[in-house]
Design a protein around this motif. Structure first.
Motif, PDB file in Angstrom:
ATOM      1  N   ALA A 529       0.831  -0.878  -0.126  1.00 57.59           N
ATOM      2  CA  ALA A 529      -0.049  -0.058  -0.170  1.00 57.59           C
ATOM      3  C   ALA A 529       0.990   1.324  -0.260  1.00 57.59           C
ATOM      4  N   LEU A 530       1.651   1.033   0.745  1.00 55.73           N
ATOM      5  CA  LEU A 530       2.727   2.635   0.748  1.00 55.73           C
ATOM      6  C   LEU A 530       3.141   2.994  -0.571  1.00 55.73           C
ATOM      7  N   PHE A 531       4.120   1.426  -1.010  1.00 52.50           N
ATOM      8  CA  PHE A 531       4.366   1.593  -2.645  1.00 52.50           C
ATOM      9  C   PHE A 531       3.739   2.184  -3.635  1.00 52.50           C
ATOM     10  N   ALA A 532       2.632   1.889  -3.481  1.00 50.60           N
ATOM     11  CA  ALA A 532       1.309   2.561  -4.820  1.00 50.60           C
ATOM     12  C   ALA A 532       1.435   3.845  -4.375  1.00 50.60           C
ATOM     13  N   SER A 540       1.587   8.219 -11.001  1.00 45.29           N
ATOM     14  CA  SER A 540       0.185   8.847 -11.709  1.00 45.29           C
ATOM     15  C   SER A 540       0.283   7.536 -12.638  1.00 45.29           C
ATOM     16  N   SER A 541       1.378   6.181 -12.237  1.00 46.77           N
ATOM     17  CA  SER A 541       1.083   4.891 -13.180  1.00 46.77           C
ATOM     18  C   SER A 541       0.498   4.133 -12.655  1.00 46.77           C
ATOM     19  N   TYR A 542      -1.235   4.503 -12.758  1.00 48.23           N
ATOM     20  CA  TYR A 542      -1.843   3.611 -11.784  1.00 48.23           C
ATOM     21  C   TYR A 542      -1.550   2.182 -12.706  1.00 48.23           C
ATOM     22  N   ILE A 591      -7.879   4.055 -10.555  1.00 46.09           N
ATOM     23  CA  ILE A 591      -8.227   4.372 -11.514  1.00 46.09           C
ATOM     24  C   ILE A 591      -9.893   4.882 -12.341  1.00 46.09           C
ATOM     25  N   VAL A 592     -10.498   3.328 -11.503  1.00 47.07           N
ATOM     26  CA  VAL A 592     -12.445   3.509 -11.304  1.00 47.07           C
ATOM     27  C   VAL A 592     -12.256   5.221 -10.619  1.00 47.07           C
ATOM     28  N   SER A 593     -11.640   5.192  -9.218  1.00 48.11           N
ATOM     29  CA  SER A 593     -12.097   6.874  -8.431  1.00 48.11           C
ATOM     30  C   SER A 593     -11.927   7.398  -9.690  1.00 48.11           C
ATOM     31  N   ARG A 594     -11.095   8.039 -10.146  1.00 47.42           N
ATOM     32  CA  ARG A 594     -10.407   8.878 -11.120  1.00 47.42           C
ATOM     33  C   ARG A 594     -12.152   9.764 -12.393  1.00 47.42           C
TER      34      ARG A 594
END
Length: 667
Positions: A529-532, A540-542, A591-594
């Motif tokens: 989670a921290l790395f993400a 911004s590389s989701y 991605i979906v939240s954006r």
């Protein structure tokens, strides 16, 4: 606002030093206690095992002597082999039992070790089978020195696990105390001074020792300007009118001399209150499937093994989903404090029932009750700052709850497993019930007793945006959100609530051993989670994170596909699977939240159909049951591989939907 921008430099180094010194002090204390416990073990453990071997040999010799005294000839004494085997099965700390004649020739042998291979590795006790001062045979009972060293190593590992978990707990509580009493007031002070430096005197910080002087200064300035405005008009026109006009142009003062309060950040309160009940639930993670299976075997209507293990977890999720509407209404009517306290009491009753009523039906009902209590507590936590002047993003509140969940999943299962193996599972449930009472006591000074008043915005009649042209786009967007959110809920229930503990039980790990695996798994989840967050924040590389998560999840399934079940392979598979699941899940939710946020900015709010909300809740409930069906039909290994492939499939489906949605321009 230059000072407000540099505000973190005022308190971040000090907070880091305090937390580092606290962690160092805890580790030093644990190291000293571990060394003292090791000295006591060397002093008492080996003599205790030698005494047990002597007492066991004496008891066996007496029983054999009693059989001879009853008139049975020595050559016709039967059942000695089964008797020795059962004794070793009941006492795993004993290595072997040998019945030998007076010349040392073995007559009956049970276990391994003794005089054949490496006799220096064993501590042996010898007792004679005598009758009327005649010795017929000798009973040799041995203890393996490697068993003693393995117990010592297990004790050291458990001590290290407890030290690591206690450091995490101490840092969590210390971070809360420092943030609430030091960081939050200092952050408000920095913001207040920045506003005052820019000429804005309309706000004041919350009450506190550090903000008292700044609040008094801006109050005097506002009061002076207010009194200046109240001077007679003739005097103002003669001498002060140009100065007052210049002040109004250059500075901003409070209306009527009374400043407004700055918005308080309550996220740390939300994290602590969520952490308390999530930690109580995570204490039973390692042994709940085996405990449920043991109770189900005693039930009048026996259930299949995997289904009996998964039903309590599904019952907890069902209670959480079904009680969510009631929790929303309760919070709106009675406020956060009463909602949280009622939920804690309901969950505490469920834990107490699990502790004092060992019955399978009671376990299932109690788990559903705990889910209902958790729904009320979660609602109170996530709505703490929902009615503030600057409403926080719903995703930020969910991220704070997710952080509390990761902290609880890291240290809760390890501590619960060690405690369950040392005492019993019912002790862990009783501890969780006591933790719910502690949560109520912690919420009393942190939450408001009255329900928050909704601040309604003035009604502005505007023409409704056209929705018919974008109906298909909205439906596809909602379907993509349902797939992303529902798959994450399904995988949490299937993978972490059932599949991982059930796999560890099948691999013959006790509660303490499973807790060690869960400790490593929780640390991997937190690091993922921290790395993400850091990687996505910088680049911004989701999409790249989603692909990496899928690859790691598939790689984590490979150790489960093999036939050999080595501990290192099990641990590597769990770590890769957990790391990949968090990366892929976080990326697809981002991605979906954006997409949802951009659609809401273009066309306003998007109504969510009740069917999709029900589908998300159903995914929670169905996760453990579907995993249990996979364990029954395909076996544990194929089930773990299938769940890992499902992680990648969910992320791929969400990514494909987002790609198609981005190429379909709404009208």
């Amino acid at each position: 606002m230059q000072l407000a921008r540099r505000g973190p430099g005022l308190y971040v180094p000090a907070v880091r030093r305090v937390l580092a010194w606290l962690a160092l002090a805890i580790l030093v204390c644990h190291a000293a206690l571990s060394l003292y416990a090791q000295a006591l073990a060397d002093e008492f453990l080996v003599p205790a095992l030698q005494s047990k071997a002597q007492n066991t040999g004496l008891a066996l010799a007496r029983n054999l002597t009693r059989a001879m005294a009853s008139g049975v000839p020595w050559e016709k004494v039967e059942g000695i082999q089964q008797y020795f085997d059962q004794t070793l099965a009941d006492n795993p700390d004993l290595a072997y039992i040998i019945l030998a004649d007076n010349a040392g020739k073995p007559l009956v042998r049970s276990g391994r070790g003794g005089e054949v291979l490496a006799p220096e590795q064993y501590v042996t006790s010898v007792r004679s089978v005598e009758r009327r001062y005649v010795s017929y045979a000798q009973v040799h009972v041995g203890v393996d020195r490697r068993f003693i060293s393995s117990r010592m190593a297990a004790a050291r590992i458990d001590g290290a696990v407890i030290a690591f978990a206690s450091v995490l707990l101490a840092l969590e509580l210390a971070w809360f105390a420092l943030t609430l009493r030091f960081v939050a007031p200092l952050r408000q002070l920095a913001e207040l001074l920045g506003r005052m430096g820019s000429g804005d005197f309309r706000y004041r910080a919350g009450p506190g020792v550090m903000t008292e002087a700044a609040n008094a200064m801006q109050a005097r300035l506002n009061q002076a300007f207010f009194e200046l405005n109240r001077m007679p008009a003739a005097l103002r026109r003669k001498s002060l009118h140009p100065a007052i006009r210049q002040l109004r142009v250059s500075y901003r003062f409070a209306e009527g001399g009374f400043a407004r309060d700055l918005v308080r950040d309550r996220s740390i309160v939300m994290r602590l209150l969520a952490f308390l009940f999530l930690f109580g639930e995570a204490l039973s993670r390692t042994f709940l499937p085996s405990y449920a299976a043991a109770l189900a075997s005693l039930a009048p209507l026996p259930l299949p093994g995997a289904l009996a293990q998964a039903l309590p977890a599904s019952a907890a999720f069902a209670g959480l989903v079904l009680a969510s509407p009631m929790a929303r209404d309760w919070h709106a009517q009675f406020g956060a404090l009463r909602t949280y306290a009622a939920g804690a009491l309901v969950a505490g009753i469920g834990f107490a029932a699990c502790a004092w009523v060992p019955d399978y039906a009671v376990l299932v009902i109690a788990r559903a009750t705990q889910g209902a209590g958790f729904a009320m507590m979660l609602r109170a936590c996530t709505r703490i700052d929902a009615h503030s002047q600057e409403r926080r993003n719903a995703n930020a509140r969910l991220a704070m709850v997710a952080a509390a969940l990761l902290a609880a999943e890291t240290c809760g299962p390890a501590l619960g497993g060690i405690l369950a193996e040392a005492t019993s599972a019912r002790t862990v449930f009783a501890l969780a019930a006591a933790l719910m009472l502690l949560a109520v006591l912690a919420a009393l000074p942190l939450l408001e007793g009255r329900p928050a008043r909704m601040q309604r915005a003035p009604v502005v009649l505007l023409p409704a945006p056209p929705r018919r042209a974008d109906a298909g786009h909205d439906h596809m967007l909602l379907l993509m959100w349902t797939v992303a959110s529902g798959s994450q809920r399904f995988l949490f229930g299937a993978l972490f609530a059932f599949a991982v503990p059930s796999w560890l039980i099948l691999m013959r790990h006790g509660p303490a051993g499973a807790g060690r695996y869960f400790l490593a798994l929780g640390a991997a989840l937190a690091l993922a989670a921290l790395f993400a967050r850091l990687r996505a924040w910088r680049t911004s590389s989701y999409w790249l994170l989603g692909l990496v998560g899928c690859a790691l999840a598939i790689a984590g399934s490979l150790p489960f596909a093999g036939q050999a079940a080595y501990p290192a392979r099990q641990l590597a598979g769990l770590l890769l699977l957990g790391f990949g699941a968090v990366l892929a899940g976080g990326a697809q939710l981002a991605i979906v939240s954006r997409s949802m946020r951009s659609a809401m900015l273009r066309r306003g709010d998007i109504d969510t159909p009740p069917a999709l909300v029900f589908a998300e809740g159903l995914a929670f409930v169905a996760g453990p049951l579907c995993a249990a069906a996979l364990f029954t039909l395909a076996g544990p290994r194929k089930a773990m591989v299938a769940l890992a492939c499902l992680v990648a499939a969910a992320a791929a489906l969400t990514g494909l939907s987002a790609y198609l949605l981005s190429h379909r321009s709404p009208r």
